[in-house]
Enzyme design. Structure first.
Site, PDB file in Angstrom:
ATOM      1  N   GLU A  40       0.870  -1.165   0.000  1.00 36.14           N
ATOM      2  CA  GLU A  40       0.000   0.000   0.000  1.00 36.14           C
ATOM      3  C   GLU A  40       0.915   1.225   0.000  1.00 36.14           C
ATOM      4  O   GLU A  40       1.817   1.310   0.844  1.00 36.14           O
ATOM      5  CB  GLU A  40      -0.883  -0.001   1.252  1.00 36.14           C
ATOM      6  CG  GLU A  40      -1.902   1.106   1.176  1.00 36.14           C
ATOM      7  CD  GLU A  40      -2.806   1.200   2.410  1.00 36.14           C
ATOM      8  OE1 GLU A  40      -2.769   0.299   3.264  1.00 36.14           O
ATOM      9  OE2 GLU A  40      -3.521   2.201   2.489  1.00 36.14           O
ATOM     10  N   ARG A 265       5.102 -12.878   9.604  1.00 38.07           N
ATOM     11  CA  ARG A 265       5.783 -11.635   9.284  1.00 38.07           C
ATOM     12  C   ARG A 265       7.121 -11.591  10.012  1.00 38.07           C
ATOM     13  O   ARG A 265       7.327 -12.265  11.018  1.00 38.07           O
ATOM     14  CB  ARG A 265       4.928 -10.429   9.644  1.00 38.07           C
ATOM     15  CG  ARG A 265       4.664 -10.235  11.131  1.00 38.07           C
ATOM     16  CD  ARG A 265       4.010  -8.878  11.416  1.00 38.07           C
ATOM     17  NE  ARG A 265       2.936  -8.580  10.489  1.00 38.07           N
ATOM     18  CZ  ARG A 265       2.930  -7.491   9.706  1.00 38.07           C
ATOM     19  NH1 ARG A 265       3.900  -6.620   9.735  1.00 38.07           N
ATOM     20  NH2 ARG A 265       1.935  -7.274   8.891  1.00 38.07           N
ATOM     21  N   LYS A 275       4.322   0.688  10.000  1.00 42.14           N
ATOM     22  CA  LYS A 275       4.477   1.878   9.170  1.00 42.14           C
ATOM     23  C   LYS A 275       3.975   3.116   9.908  1.00 42.14           C
ATOM     24  O   LYS A 275       4.512   4.191   9.730  1.00 42.14           O
ATOM     25  CB  LYS A 275       3.713   1.710   7.851  1.00 42.14           C
ATOM     26  CG  LYS A 275       4.491   0.926   6.826  1.00 42.14           C
ATOM     27  CD  LYS A 275       3.930   1.147   5.431  1.00 42.14           C
ATOM     28  CE  LYS A 275       2.910   0.110   5.103  1.00 42.14           C
ATOM     29  NZ  LYS A 275       2.487   0.120   3.701  1.00 42.14           N
TER      30      LYS A 275
HETATM   31  P1  ATP Z   1      -0.349  -1.644   6.702  1.00 44.89           P
HETATM   32  O1  ATP Z   1      -1.188  -2.642   5.947  1.00 44.89           O
HETATM   33  O2  ATP Z   1      -0.599  -1.589   8.149  1.00 44.89           O
HETATM   34  O3  ATP Z   1      -0.246  -0.323   6.057  1.00 44.89           O
HETATM   35  P2  ATP Z   1       1.819  -3.361   5.973  1.00 44.89           P
HETATM   36  O4  ATP Z   1       3.162  -3.382   6.600  1.00 44.89           O
HETATM   37  O5  ATP Z   1       0.993  -4.579   5.937  1.00 44.89           O
HETATM   38  O6  ATP Z   1       1.111  -2.171   6.662  1.00 44.89           O
HETATM   39  P3  ATP Z   1       1.619  -3.264   3.114  1.00 44.89           P
HETATM   40  O7  ATP Z   1       2.046  -2.186   2.207  1.00 44.89           O
HETATM   41  O8  ATP Z   1       0.207  -3.672   3.085  1.00 44.89           O
HETATM   42  O9  ATP Z   1       2.027  -2.790   4.533  1.00 44.89           O
HETATM   43  O10 ATP Z   1       2.568  -4.509   2.899  1.00 44.89           O
HETATM   44  C1  ATP Z   1       2.892  -5.017   1.637  1.00 44.89           C
HETATM   45  C2  ATP Z   1       3.255  -6.465   1.757  1.00 44.89           C
HETATM   46  O11 ATP Z   1       4.351  -6.648   2.637  1.00 44.89           O
HETATM   47  C3  ATP Z   1       2.089  -7.259   2.317  1.00 44.89           C
HETATM   48  O12 ATP Z   1       1.944  -8.429   1.558  1.00 44.89           O
HETATM   49  C4  ATP Z   1       2.504  -7.573   3.706  1.00 44.89           C
HETATM   50  O13 ATP Z   1       1.989  -8.789   4.120  1.00 44.89           O
HETATM   51  C5  ATP Z   1       4.034  -7.608   3.616  1.00 44.89           C
HETATM   52  N1  ATP Z   1       4.639  -7.258   4.891  1.00 44.89           N
HETATM   53  C6  ATP Z   1       4.417  -6.152   5.612  1.00 44.89           C
HETATM   54  N2  ATP Z   1       5.115  -6.190   6.769  1.00 44.89           N
HETATM   55  C7  ATP Z   1       5.801  -7.349   6.781  1.00 44.89           C
HETATM   56  C8  ATP Z   1       6.695  -7.982   7.699  1.00 44.89           C
HETATM   57  N3  ATP Z   1       7.039  -7.413   8.864  1.00 44.89           N
HETATM   58  N4  ATP Z   1       7.207  -9.190   7.365  1.00 44.89           N
HETATM   59  C9  ATP Z   1       6.887  -9.763   6.194  1.00 44.89           C
HETATM   60  N5  ATP Z   1       6.051  -9.231   5.292  1.00 44.89           N
HETATM   61  C10 ATP Z   1       5.508  -8.042   5.566  1.00 44.89           C
END
Ligand code: ATP
Ligand code: MG
Length: 563
Positions: A40, A265, A275
């Site tokens: 995102e 994760r 984030k």
């Molecule tokens: P949010 O959804 O709260 O904004 P997010 O960290 O999930 O934060 P995204 O941009 O949705 O952000 O993440 C993009 C991809 O990265 C998603 O598929 C998510 O599952 C993966 N991702 C995010 N954080 C982690 C992590 N700590 N370890 C592994 N994969 C992650």
């Protein structure tokens, strides 16, 4: 694009490989493997995202498949093109290519809207006039069923009409939603008539003002996967409970059905990864931007001196798991140390200088000494370093009253200067306050390379830089941003910021480097002998050099591994 996308040695297998093998056996996807990385664009990518990037692009590469880059841009109020740009830069820097397959969920808004209309037609979605608070109050709890919305049984025509008018902008934000009609008594809260569209009169960074209703993530995500023909939709564990909903939308609409697969994760000790928190650290000025070398962001790690190879090696090393865990940040540091040990040229730098004068060395003489650039790699050759009468050594390498086993400089003590001679400290010069300002030394000319006593041994060897030929630099030292292993846990009434390390940045402005570093360019990485690995900062300029410390030489992780 480069070697990261072409498999070399067969990588270790994990549970995702088992799932893919099963799909191949049953011919579920005709042998295809097509993944996506779906950020995102509401912040910069961090090391957790790097894990997901390596997993998605890596899995596709392993099976000769494809991986898309897809921006999940369904929440216009938090998103920005700045993030869209930085995300592309970071994925590329990590060494992966999406070729021409860069997509945006917003490209599908028209199609996703059509899917919503189809759900309404089937009687599987309805326009609900309850407020957000009322919807929450009607949801029930995991052990108590929710109550159905009074609008749940609206006729299809009325729903179609209202949904069209929602799109046309007739209603203010928050007054109506489109909800899936599933089961208010489901033990899975996500199936209790979830919202699939909300009214939001907000400007979108791509679609502008074309829309004032936006699909919810759960609705848009699976359908975007389906539209792109994604076979394996890899996401983090918290989405496991969303999977029945993911499947429900796809089954209701009878469209191509990707397999959602969840993995744990990445959590790192001494690090926050949310984030929201990273954004807060940037906004409140607790760090100097997203690329502050103390940040766990990819751009921060890059500025700190990490290599893409070291991050990919880290991702391989930690593997993928189905249970949440916390990885020691030392594992990440180990990966970059291992990579830089192979690749970084050695140099000498003095961070906290103490002047020494070699009294039996002529003032006008400059001796050019050969020094090897990397003992791990002879092909990196040698360089010349200037040995002169006035030198600088590290303040720490001198003790007026040496403690036991201190084998460096002290009154009357001998030490070898790296690549050069053995010297003896003959006299200590102090200022009016009694602080040591200079050492008067003598050298043994026979102890240089090729000299009769070249092999004479003393217990200590220290690094040095010519005081007359060395170049000035600022060197920024970093410590962990947080003082505790899990900064997310804070005492009552406080938050993670209470654990910020006030000493996480120390800028030393009076450092002296060997002359060969005078033209060092931003991004170049070196090992400063005995001190660690350092990288030239983008702020650096000839005559005003700035280096960041990437990591020290001592490996905390391997040590604990061996115990
Ligand atoms: P949010 O959804 O709260 O904004 P997010 O960290 O999930 O934060 P995204 O941009 O949705 O952000 O993440 C993009 C991809 O990265 C998603 O598929 C998510 O599952 C993966 N991702 C995010 N954080 C982690 C992590 N700590 N370890 C592994 N994969 C992650
Ligand atoms: Mg997310």
């Amino acid at each position: 694009m480069n070697d990261a996308t072409t498999p070399t040695a067969p990588a270790a297998t994990n549970f995702i490989d088992d799932i893919i093998a099963e799909h191949k056996r049953t011919d579920r996807f005709g042998g295809r493997v097509h993944t996506r990385f779906p950020p995102e664009p509401n912040g910069y990518l961090h090391i957790g995202h790097a894990k997901s990037i390596c997993l998605n692009f890596g899995t596709a590469a392993k099976y000769g498949g494809l991986c898309n880059l897809r921006f999940d841009d369904t929440n216009p109020t938090k998103e920005d093109v700045e993030y869209v740009d930085s995300i592309q830069e970071d994925v590329r820097w990590l060494g992966f290519s999406w070729d021409e397959r860069m997509f945006f969920a917003s490209d599908y808004f028209e199609q996703i809207y059509a899917y919503a209309v189809e759900l309404i037609r089937k009687g599987s979605a309805f326009v609900c006039d309850l407020s957000a608070d009322d919807i929450a109050a009607h949801r029930g709890t995991p052990t108590r069923p929710g109550t159905e919305s009074p609008y749940r049984n609206r006729p299809v025509d009325e729903n179609l009409d209202l949904f069209a008018r929602m799109r046309a902008g007739e209603f203010p934000d928050g007054t109506r939603t489109l909800r899936a009609k599933i089961d208010m008594a489901s033990p899975n809260m996500h199936l209790r008539d979830p919202i699939i569209y909300r009214i939001m009169h907000a400007h979108h960074h791509r679609t502008g003002d074309a829309w004032c209703i936006y699909p919810m993530y759960d609705f848009a995500h699976g359908l975007s996967d389906s539209l792109e023909g994604i076979t394996h939709s890899i996401c983090t564990l918290e989405f496991e409970v969303h999977r029945p909903l993911y499947d429900w939308f796809i089954e209701q609409l009878g469209v191509f059905h990707p397999q959602q697969i969840e993995f744990a994760r990445l959590n790192l000790s001494y690090t926050v990864m949310s984030k929201r928190k990273l954004l807060e650290l940037v906004r409140t000025g607790r760090v100097n931007g997203w690329d502050d070398p103390r940040m766990p962001t990819i751009c921060g790690l890059r500025r700190r001196g990490f290599t893409p190879e070291s991050i990919r090696a880290f991702a391989d090393r930690i593997g993928v798991a189905k249970r949440d865990n916390v990885i020691d940040v030392g594992v990440l540091e180990h990966s970059v140390r291992e990579d830089l040990n192979r690749r970084a040229a050695r140099r000498m730098a003095v961070l906290r200088p103490l002047r020494i004068v070699i009294e039996n060395f002529p003032a006008d003489r400059v001796e050019e000494i050969d020094a090897v650039n990397n003992p791990e790699d002879a092909s990196m050759g040698t360089r010349k370093i200037a040995f002169t009468r006035e030198l600088l050594v590290e303040r720490d390498d001198f003790m007026l009253e040496p403690v036991k086993k201190f084998h460096r400089l002290a009154p009357g003590a001998e030490v070898r200067l790296r690549y050069a001679y053995i010297i003896r400290c003959d006299e200590v010069v102090k200022d009016a306050d009694g602080a040591v300002v200079e050492l008067r030394c003598s050298y043994d000319p026979e102890t240089g390379i090729g000299g009769a006593q070249a092999d004479r041994r003393v217990k200590g060897t220290i690094h040095w830089v010519s005081a007359t030929h060395g170049v000035n630099a600022e060197v920024r030292l970093y410590d962990r941003l947080f003082t505790v292993e899990n900064p997310d846990v804070a005492p009552e009434g406080l938050d993670y910021t209470t654990h910020l390390n006030p000493h996480s940045l120390e800028a030393l402005t009076d450092c002296r480097l060997e002359p060969s570093l005078a033209s060092a360019k931003a991004g170049e990485r070196y090992q400063f002998e005995r001190l660690g690995y350092f990288c030239v900062d983008p702020d650096s300029a000839p005559g005003a050099l700035v280096f960041n410390k990437t990591v020290g030489l001592k490996d905390t992780w391997q040590k604990t591994e061996k115990q």
